[in-house]
Design a protein around this motif. Structure first.
Motif, PDB file in Angstrom:
ATOM      1  N   THR A   1       0.866   3.768  11.701  1.00 22.14           N
ATOM      2  CA  THR A   1       1.387   2.411  11.797  1.00 22.14           C
ATOM      3  C   THR A   1       1.782   1.922  10.409  1.00 22.14           C
ATOM      4  O   THR A   1       1.082   2.192   9.432  1.00 22.14           O
TER       5      THR A   1
ATOM      6  N   LEU B   1       2.370  -1.512   8.371  1.00 19.93           N
ATOM      7  CA  LEU B   1       2.084  -2.939   8.498  1.00 19.93           C
ATOM      8  C   LEU B   1       2.711  -3.698   7.348  1.00 19.93           C
ATOM      9  O   LEU B   1       2.643  -3.273   6.192  1.00 19.93           O
TER      10      LEU B   1
ATOM     11  N   ASP C   1       0.613  -8.564   7.817  1.00 17.46           N
ATOM     12  CA  ASP C   1      -0.158  -7.895   8.867  1.00 17.46           C
ATOM     13  C   ASP C   1       0.604  -7.674  10.165  1.00 17.46           C
ATOM     14  O   ASP C   1       0.004  -7.437  11.200  1.00 17.46           O
ATOM     15  N   ASN C   2       1.937  -7.759  10.106  1.00 17.48           N
ATOM     16  CA  ASN C   2       2.678  -7.475  11.332  1.00 17.48           C
ATOM     17  C   ASN C   2       3.030  -5.998  11.375  1.00 17.48           C
ATOM     18  O   ASN C   2       3.443  -5.425  10.367  1.00 17.48           O
ATOM     19  N   PRO C   3       2.888  -5.399  12.520  1.00 17.08           N
ATOM     20  CA  PRO C   3       3.256  -3.987  12.617  1.00 17.08           C
ATOM     21  C   PRO C   3       4.768  -3.840  12.626  1.00 17.08           C
ATOM     22  O   PRO C   3       5.465  -4.526  13.365  1.00 17.08           O
TER      23      PRO C   3
ATOM     24  N   PRO D   1      -4.825  -0.297  18.213  1.00 15.37           N
ATOM     25  CA  PRO D   1      -4.337  -1.392  17.358  1.00 15.37           C
ATOM     26  C   PRO D   1      -5.459  -2.237  16.780  1.00 15.37           C
ATOM     27  O   PRO D   1      -5.383  -2.661  15.618  1.00 15.37           O
ATOM     28  N   PHE D   2      -6.506  -2.429  17.553  1.00 13.03           N
ATOM     29  CA  PHE D   2      -7.636  -3.208  17.044  1.00 13.03           C
ATOM     30  C   PHE D   2      -8.276  -2.507  15.852  1.00 13.03           C
ATOM     31  O   PHE D   2      -8.605  -3.129  14.843  1.00 13.03           O
ATOM     32  N   ILE D   3      -8.426  -1.202  15.996  1.00 11.12           N
ATOM     33  CA  ILE D   3      -9.090  -0.463  14.917  1.00 11.12           C
ATOM     34  C   ILE D   3      -8.226  -0.502  13.665  1.00 11.12           C
ATOM     35  O   ILE D   3      -8.724  -0.738  12.557  1.00 11.12           O
ATOM     36  N   ILE D   4      -6.934  -0.285  13.856  1.00  8.03           N
ATOM     37  CA  ILE D   4      -6.045  -0.270  12.695  1.00  8.03           C
ATOM     38  C   ILE D   4      -6.030  -1.641  12.031  1.00  8.03           C
ATOM     39  O   ILE D   4      -6.116  -1.759  10.809  1.00  8.03           O
ATOM     40  N   HIS D   5      -5.974  -2.662  12.856  1.00  8.47           N
ATOM     41  CA  HIS D   5      -5.943  -4.005  12.302  1.00  8.47           C
ATOM     42  C   HIS D   5      -7.219  -4.306  11.535  1.00  8.47           C
ATOM     43  O   HIS D   5      -7.213  -4.894  10.454  1.00  8.47           O
ATOM     44  N   SER D   6      -8.355  -3.871  12.081  1.00  9.80           N
ATOM     45  CA  SER D   6      -9.616  -4.187  11.414  1.00  9.80           C
ATOM     46  C   SER D   6      -9.760  -3.412  10.113  1.00  9.80           C
ATOM     47  O   SER D   6     -10.455  -3.847   9.198  1.00  9.80           O
TER      48      SER D   6
ATOM     49  N   LEU E   1      -7.680  -3.201   7.920  1.00 13.11           N
ATOM     50  CA  LEU E   1      -7.005  -3.921   6.838  1.00 13.11           C
ATOM     51  C   LEU E   1      -8.003  -4.618   5.927  1.00 13.11           C
ATOM     52  O   LEU E   1      -7.750  -4.793   4.737  1.00 13.11           O
TER      53      LEU E   1
END
Lengths: 780, 183
Positions: free
Chosen positions: B6, B8, B12-14, B42-47, B49
């Motif tokens: 991903t 970003l 923080d927008n993909p 997506p949750f894991i990737i976002h977290s 950050l």
């Protein structure tokens, strides 16, 4: 001695009776059947009392006290406050804002001295006559949990400190003898006993031991599940909940949910009596004799002898020379106070300070009496006890509260008694023993000769360690076959010293002693003892208010926690997951209190608990929430809050919501998901309904939220089939209220149905229709 | 092994997401996520950050210039995250989900209830995100993607700051090629 011979053949009367009275609630209903009986619960006000510990916040009608606690107001502070204490060097005592030390207090209250209670038959009968079926123990137990007034304790360097929350546990030691799993290579204890008497006690105690001993994770889970179910089914309607939604989300973040606190509390209550730790070993024993007894002195002697070497003797690995405290129970109504006083004077001459005259009223008290006081609920009862209590109350249709009432004067008398027992006998005795062992055992072990001794023992002992089947030959004091140290060996005394100083809250002495013990146990390959010492070393290091640098923390505390959890589970054939869970849970809670990077460790231990399957489904949901809290407590720096972990916290919150949803706990799930949304939005403090960055995330959360709402509705009773049953549009409103009642109050519903069926559904009921048609046919 | 890659934006927008499987050791290059895993990614990737920011602004581990390749930075359950950060604060995140066998989970009940300490002893084929070979492969992948990325952002009609999503099929091809080549 005649009294001894008297004593042994006579069956111990009161434990048998106790057992009989306890067997009744033991019929453990399956969760399904308990679900079936759910409707009854709401109508039983006495049951509500049992769930008080958790229902208040969950029902949304929490009194203002909830918001007055520092935890609730401090949540925004914990997220937005600038990061001041980096590196986790903060002290748990000195934190002004942010995290509450609720759990630290819980932990220090949990490890309290245990006091055995032994009473003669007349006393037991008198108290049973007051309506307390379990005798003196039941009467004393709730009052022991918090000793009135401050208790001043002098620590090893002579500094005194007063504690307000000091407590003791009154126990029947034979009830806490059980262990979740067989503690040691079990055969040794059961077969190898040369002493037939002790075997008999073991078998007799094993039947009742499930009752008051804790340490069974499955039962804790079941209990918390009960509380959760109760809160699901008894929460208020949807509307007030939406009004209070903000409150709920706010509460959940800083402090823990009440269910988690309950989980921890039950994890720590009813500590089983085991060889590798002495917290549950009696520190003292109360021997109570009624003044009605014709010869109290003789009775004291008889009971003492039974406890010392008779049928009430505890297993070999329990130190037998604990403090005995003699109580003369005087009955106000029928007893002769002059005679009692005379007898008490005699006792005082014999026993010095270690005796008390307890004056109780014998008649039964009812709630409507002027000075009646409800017997307080035990806060520290084990999970199995509370479960049994819940089941007992569910089974009875009786509306009245079965909790006995006792007169006010009794309460005062008991409070005074406990105060005197603790302040004048128990604590000084423990202080004395601590200082004595400190000088005689620990100092010697620490000195040059002690080190040399332990070294030489290691080197000369390794030949015979193989043939340790004959413990006398082995140089080590560890009896590896039976898995314990004899209570008079230096290791056992040091463990006792460490445990005593832990209970007296002298963390420094406890820490240093556990540290010495750790190496000793390691050399002896006494893995469970080693795990216990490592566990308590880590916890006492974290309990102390002194600042802890992050270096010592990672080097010592983490290794100790790791070693303890490893040695409790993987290192030996019989694993003790309960203790591993306790180690990690306590470590996590105490680390959480030290802000900064310690929070990462806390989160790591919490996820370790989940990953290794030490807990069941309920526990894993609770600990998932906990990880989220740990991450959320980390403050960021500056405007963008760099270094904060809100995204991680939100992730774990979503996971928790999903877990709760799968467990059909809609309230909890909703709370978690609200919390997650709040965390996702917290970066830009706008009130705009946020869109999550990933469309998949948004979809997932929306979907989950919809499902949770559906679950809530179905719990509330808005089912599809019930919607179908609504036939007449003009009656929809009433129908809707009725359907609500079907779940919560079936009796009411049936009543309504009986009085008003013709008006409600009469015209459209199929039978009536058919008869009408018939009439029509006839008519034509 | 399955991967999710991903890109970003700084807000923080993909901007780009690509899913693929390993092409090494007989892999067919198809990602094998279960439905629930895919929803979670997506949750894991976002977290992750959070950790990216911490590593990015935290004390430098390498002397001199700040590296673009931050290596393995985060782990959620069995998902490992590696990160590459560009000069414009665009984050490349690669989520690696090893096969169950590579985690020592294949045996089923054997390691249940055992603490992770015991798992290390299982043998050498346990997936190790910090092994030099793994790090090198991920780095090569990131370098190739970075090159393609630079060419994409040089397009005057494409603006990262506006949160434009990368739609270019050429870019996707390049990423797929790099994935096939190195992972």
């Amino acid at each position: 001695m005649t009294p001894l011979q008297d004593a042994t053949p006579k069956p111990p009367k009161y434990p048998a009776d106790l057992e009989a009275s306890m067997i009744l609630p033991k019929q453990r209903a399956s969760p399904a059947s308990s679900l079936g009986s759910l409707p009854y619960r709401t109508s039983n006000p006495s049951l509500h009392k049992l769930f008080e510990s958790t229902t208040l916040p969950a029902s949304g009608s929490r009194p203002s006290s909830g918001t007055a606690t520092p935890t609730a107001s401090a949540i925004p502070g914990s997220v937005f406050s600038p990061g001041s204490r980096q590196n986790g060097a903060g002290t748990p005592g000195g934190m002004a804002s942010g995290v509450s030390d609720e759990h630290r207090r819980l932990i220090q209250q949990a490890f309290a001295p245990h006091v055995a209670v032994l009473a003669d038959m007349q006393t037991e009968e008198m108290i049973r006559g007051k309506g307390l079926t379990e005798g003196l123990l039941q009467l004393l137990r709730p009052f022991g949990e918090s000793v009135p007034g401050k208790v001043t304790i002098r620590d090893s360097i002579g500094k005194s400190e007063s504690f307000e929350d000091f407590g003791i546990r009154f126990v029947n030691p034979h009830h806490s003898l059980g262990v979740p799993q067989v503690p040691v290579p079990g055969q040794g204890l059961h077969i190898d006993t040369t002493n037939g008497q002790r075997d008999a006690i073991r078998s007799s105690s094993s039947s009742t031991r499930q009752r008051s001993v804790g340490g069974d994770v499955a039962q804790i889970e079941e209990l918390v599940d009960r509380h959760l179910q109760y809160s699901e089914y008894n929460s208020h309607g949807m509307v007030p909940d939406y009004l209070h939604q903000g409150d709920l989300a706010a509460q959940s973040e800083g402090s823990s949910s009440p269910f988690y606190t309950l989980y921890l509390r039950r994890l720590l209550s009813g500590l089983p009596m085991v060889p590798h730790e002495t917290f549950a070993h009696p520190v003292a024993s109360i021997i109570a004799v009624s003044s009605q007894n014709p010869n109290p002195t003789e009775e004291f002697r008889r009971l003492y002898a039974r406890q010392r070497e008779g049928d009430l003797r505890l297993p070999q690995w329990v130190e037998n020379d604990y403090l005995r405290y003699y109580v003369l129970v005087h009955e106000e109504e029928t007893g002769d106070i002059a005679k009692s006083n005379q007898q008490f004077d005699l006792m005082k001459r014999h026993f010095g300070l270690n005796c008390h005259l307890l004056r109780l009223k014998s008649q039964q008290c009812i709630a409507s009496d002027d000075d009646a006081v409800r017997l307080p609920t035990c806060e520290w009862m084990s999970a199995s006890e509370e479960l049994a209590e819940i089941q007992k109350r569910e089974a009875t249709d009786d509306i009245t509260d079965p909790t006995p009432y006792i007169p006010d004067s009794d309460v005062t008398a008991i409070r005074t008694f406990i105060r005197e027992l603790v302040a004048q006998s128990l604590v000084p005795q423990m202080e004395r023993q601590v200082s004595q062992w400190n000088e005689q055992v620990l100092a010697r072990r620490r000195g040059i000769s002690g080190r040399f001794m332990s070294l030489s023992k290691r080197w000369t002992g390794f030949g015979s360690s193989r043939s340790s089947s004959s413990p006398a030959l082995s140089n080590s004091n560890y009896d590896s076959l039976q898995g314990f140290y004899r209570p008079d060996s230096p290791e056992a005394l040091m463990r006792k010293l460490a445990d005593y100083s832990f209970m007296l809250r002298d963390w420094k002495l406890a820490l240093s002693t556990y540290d010495v013990l750790r190496t000793d146990f390691n050399n002896d390959k006494a893995w469970r003892h080693y795990a216990g010492a490592a566990e308590m070393a880590a916890i006492s290091a974290l309990m102390s208010t002194a600042p802890l640098t992050s270096k010592t923390r990672t080097e010592n505390v983490d290794t100790w926690l790791e070693a303890a959890s490893y040695s409790y589970t993987d290192r030996q054939r019989s694993s003790a997951p309960y203790y591993a869970l306790r180690t990690l849970a306590l470590g996590l809670e105490l680390l959480r209190l030290r802000t900064g990077s310690a929070l990462d460790d806390a989160a790591r231990w919490a996820s370790r608990i989940i990953e290794t399957g030490l807990v069941g489904t309920i526990g894993s949901a609770l600990f998932t929430e906990r990880v989220s809290v740990c991450h959320a407590a980390r403050p960021g720096i500056g405007h963008f809050k760099l270094g904060s972990r809100h995204r991680k916290a939100a992730l774990w919150s979503v996971m928790a919501a999903e877990k709760w949803f799968l467990l059909h706990k809609a309230l909890q799930a909703e709370r978690c998901i609200d919390n997650a949304i709040q965390l996702y939005t917290s970066n830009d403090n706008t009130d705009v309904p946020v869109k999550l960055p990933f469309s998949q995330m948004q979809a997932f959360i929306d979907d989950l939220r919809r499902q949770i709402l559906g679950l809530r509705l179905s719990i509330k009773g808005y089912d599809e089939d019930q919607e179908d049953s609504i036939v007449d549009p003009s009656l929809i409103v009433e129908e809707a209220t009725e359907t609500l009642d079907t779940v919560s109050r079936p009796q009411r519903k049936s009543l309504i149905g009986a009085t008003a069926p013709p008006i409600d559904v009469g015209p459209l009921s199929p039978t009536l229709e058919r008869s009408e048609k018939k009439e029509d046919d006839n008519f034509e | 092994m399955s991967y999710t890659f991903t890109i970003l934006s700084p807000t923080d927008n993909p901007l780009f997401t690509h899913e693929f499987g390993t092409s090494r050791s007989g892999g067919d290059g198809v990602a094998r996520f279960t439905t629930s895993e895919r929803a979670l990614n997506p949750f894991i990737i976002h977290s992750a950050l959070d950790i990216v920011e911490e590593v990015q602004w935290g004390p430098s581990t390498s002397s001199g210039s700040a590296p673009m390749y931050l290596k393995h930075i985060d782990k959620y359950q069995h998902n490992y995250i590696s990160c590459w950060i560009t000069g414009a604060n665009v984050r490349f995140l690669l989520l690696t989900r090893p096969r169950d066998e590579a985690l020592g989970l294949g045996g089923g009940g054997g390691s249940r209830g055992s603490l992770a300490g015991g798992r290390g002893a299982l043998g050498g084929n346990v997936y190790n995100p910090t092994a030099p070979a793994t790090e090198e492969a991920v780095k090569n992948f990131f370098v190739d993607v970075y090159e393609a990325w630079l060419k994409t952002v040089m397009n005057p009609f494409f603006s990262v700051a506006n949160g434009d999503v990368v739609k270019s099929p050429v870019f996707r091809q390049r990423v797929a090629a790099a994935a096939k080549k190195y992972l």
